[in-house]
Design an enzyme around this catalytic site. Structure first.
Site, mmCIF file in Angstrom:
data_model
loop_
_atom_site.group_PDB
_atom_site.id
_atom_site.type_symbol
_atom_site.label_atom_id
_atom_site.label_comp_id
_atom_site.label_asym_id
_atom_site.label_seq_id
_atom_site.Cartn_x
_atom_site.Cartn_y
_atom_site.Cartn_z
ATOM 1 N N TRP B 334 -60.389 -14.621 34.610
ATOM 2 C CA TRP B 334 -59.733 -14.850 33.324
ATOM 3 C C TRP B 334 -60.776 -15.000 32.213
ATOM 4 C CZ3 TRP B 334 -60.035 -19.520 30.441
ATOM 5 C CH2 TRP B 334 -59.345 -19.470 29.230
ATOM 6 N N HIS B 335 -61.897 -15.675 32.510
ATOM 7 C CA HIS B 335 -62.924 -15.844 31.486
ATOM 8 C C HIS B 335 -63.512 -14.502 31.074
ATOM 9 C CE1 HIS B 335 -63.279 -20.099 30.814
ATOM 10 N NE2 HIS B 335 -63.258 -20.354 32.101
ATOM 11 N N GLY B 336 -63.523 -13.547 31.987
ATOM 12 C CA GLY B 336 -64.046 -12.223 31.653
ATOM 13 C C GLY B 336 -64.624 -11.589 32.898
#
Lengths: 77, 403
Positions: B334-336
């Site tokens: 989700w953060h990347g």
């Protein structure tokens, strides 16, 4: 066994402690129940008592002590 | 046309507080000015997503129409039917835009229209949450106007805290009595100034004054210790970055909570003295709480519930380990999609799994393990350092240092 006894038996099993006379113990603050044990609790309530509790229904503040759990299960029945 | 990013400069706060006044006066006299609030939200969305950010504004509008359509469609469907396949498809469709946005940087040559905008991941948390609660039946009906208010509630739109639909609507449909509201305003003013202290003084000291210097010093040592780049400056970077990350984000979150309180909406807090946690498990109950609680309720607990109900994994310890791994891996992605975010997720999964082993051991041998303020201090110190190390991974600085 009535529902109250069943709930205490589930809780004692999950926490490894005898909570029978400690109905107002906060299960989350004391670290007795974590998320994992909570899921087990919901599943056990479903199989032992026949009350289906969806995860969304689980509002921590309403389930934090044995007494609250007993009241909540009673209201969902 | 002007563009102002949320909470970015004194101008923004002046305009914001002036625009808040009618809402506050209304609440003081026991009325919520819903039409004014809608206009107010709209104006601030234009300020954030207008001007030279107009393409983000277009993306936001399309995204919002898509999500409202999807959710309202599912709500209608759910009134009569409840098939798992439809539920799963709805969730997948709801996260699809975010997935596309997260994968786009992997194809740098693709210059097609970027569908991303500031805050898309935070909106996705809200939409997925509502779809899951519709499935569970804890949300039975939704009006599109209220759903829009919830999604686009502008104090939290760009970076949270992530509120819950039922909690938000309860506040939104309710006007606090005067005494309660005055206490809320009191709290709001306190949070606002705490936010200024965190973001504009401490965050500035760590992020703007110190960070570039330690960064440069650490980079100049990139061949140190046999080419690993491990130096005292790297250690300094780790602590400075961790402090910056906390004060900047906690400061921002305080602004968002403060402005919500002025509007009589009690947006949940995001941080609770995270660096005083005694272990990693406790850390996640104190750090970015609305995110970690979202993951706990909608990934960890649901995943465990689903696996255990089908008896796929019988052993309780293995089950929790698997769930931690899934939980933190999803959080990492989700953060990347970069190696350091994913390693950050794996690191925390490993840390919390080891932490659980220790907690079980401690419970079993409670009478043999000393417990006093020194051991507590040691636990806090160890947790703090493990957390700071994870933030060093998270910062991406190692990527810069090594590659």
């Amino acid at each position: 066994m009535n529902d109250t006894e069943k709930i205490y038996s589930i809780l004692n099993d999950l926490t490894g402690e005898d909570l029978t006379d400690k109905g107002d113990t906060n299960l989350f603050d004391t670290g007795l129940l974590d998320s994992m044990a909570t899921v087990q609790l919901l599943l056990e309530i479903e199989t032992e008592i026949g009350v289906e509790v969806p995860v969304s229904e689980f509002e921590r503040s309403e389930w934090e002590t044995p007494n609250k759990i007993i009241a909540k299960v009673g209201s969902l029945k | 046309m002007i563009n102002l990013q949320p909470y970015s400069n004194p101008n923004y706060f002046m305009i914001l507080l002036a625009a808040l006044l009618p809402i506050m006066i209304g609440l003081y006299f026991g009325r919520r000015l819903k039409i004014y609030e809608a206009l107010f939200t709209f104006s601030f969305l234009v300020l954030t997503f207008g001007g030279d950010h107009w393409h983000q504004g277009v993306a936001l509008i399309i995204y919002t129409i898509y999500q409202v359509g999807l959710t309202m469609g599912f709500e209608r469907y759910r009134r009569t039917k409840n098939q798992t396949s439809i539920f799963v498809s709805t969730v997948l469709l709801s996260i699809l835009p975010l997935v596309i946005v997260k994968f786009t940087p992997l194809f740098p040559n693709d210059h097609s229209f970027n569908i991303g905008f500031l805050g898309i991941s935070y909106l996705t948390f809200k939409t997925v949450q509502v779809i899951m609660e519709l499935r569970d039946g804890t949300i039975k009906e939704i009006s599109w106007q209220q759903y829009l208010q919830f999604l686009l509630f502008f104090p939290t739109i760009s970076s949270g805290p992530i509120d819950r639909y039922r909690r938000f609507i309860k506040d939104y449909d309710h006007v606090p009595d005067r005494k309660t509201y005055l206490a809320d305003v009191d709290q709001a003013v306190f949070y606002l100034f705490q936010g200024f202290l965190y973001k504009y003084i401490l965050g500035y000291i760590f992020g703007t004054l110190l960070l570039p210097n330690v960064s440069q010093a650490a980079l100049s040592q990139r061949y140190a210790l046999g080419g690993t780049g491990i130096s005292w400056y790297l250690l300094a970077y780790m602590y400075v970055y961790s402090m910056y990350l906390f004060f900047d984000f906690a400061g921002y979150s305080l602004f968002a909570v403060s402005i919500s309180y002025f509007m009589g909406i009690k947006t949940p807090m995001n941080f609770n003295k995270p660096f005083l946690a005694h272990n990693i498990k406790e850390f996640w109950n104190r750090w970015h709480m609305t995110l970690s609680f979202w993951f706990r309720d909608f990934i960890f607990m649901r995943f465990t519930f689903w696996v255990m109900k089908h008896h796929w994994v019988k052993n309780r310890v293995r089950m929790s380990q698997l769930a931690y791994l899934v939980n933190f891996l999803v959080m990492g992605f989700w953060h990347g999609i970069t190696w350091y975010y994913i390693v950050y997720g794996l690191f925390h999964a490993a840390a919390i799994i080891l932490n659980d082993y220790w907690l079980r051991y401690k419970k079993k041998h409670a009478d043999q393990i000393p417990h006093n303020k020194w051991t507590e201090g040691l636990a806090i110190f160890a947790t703090f350092n493990i957390v700071c190390f994870s933030f060093l991974i998270f910062s991406g600085f190692l990527n810069q240092l090594w590659f």
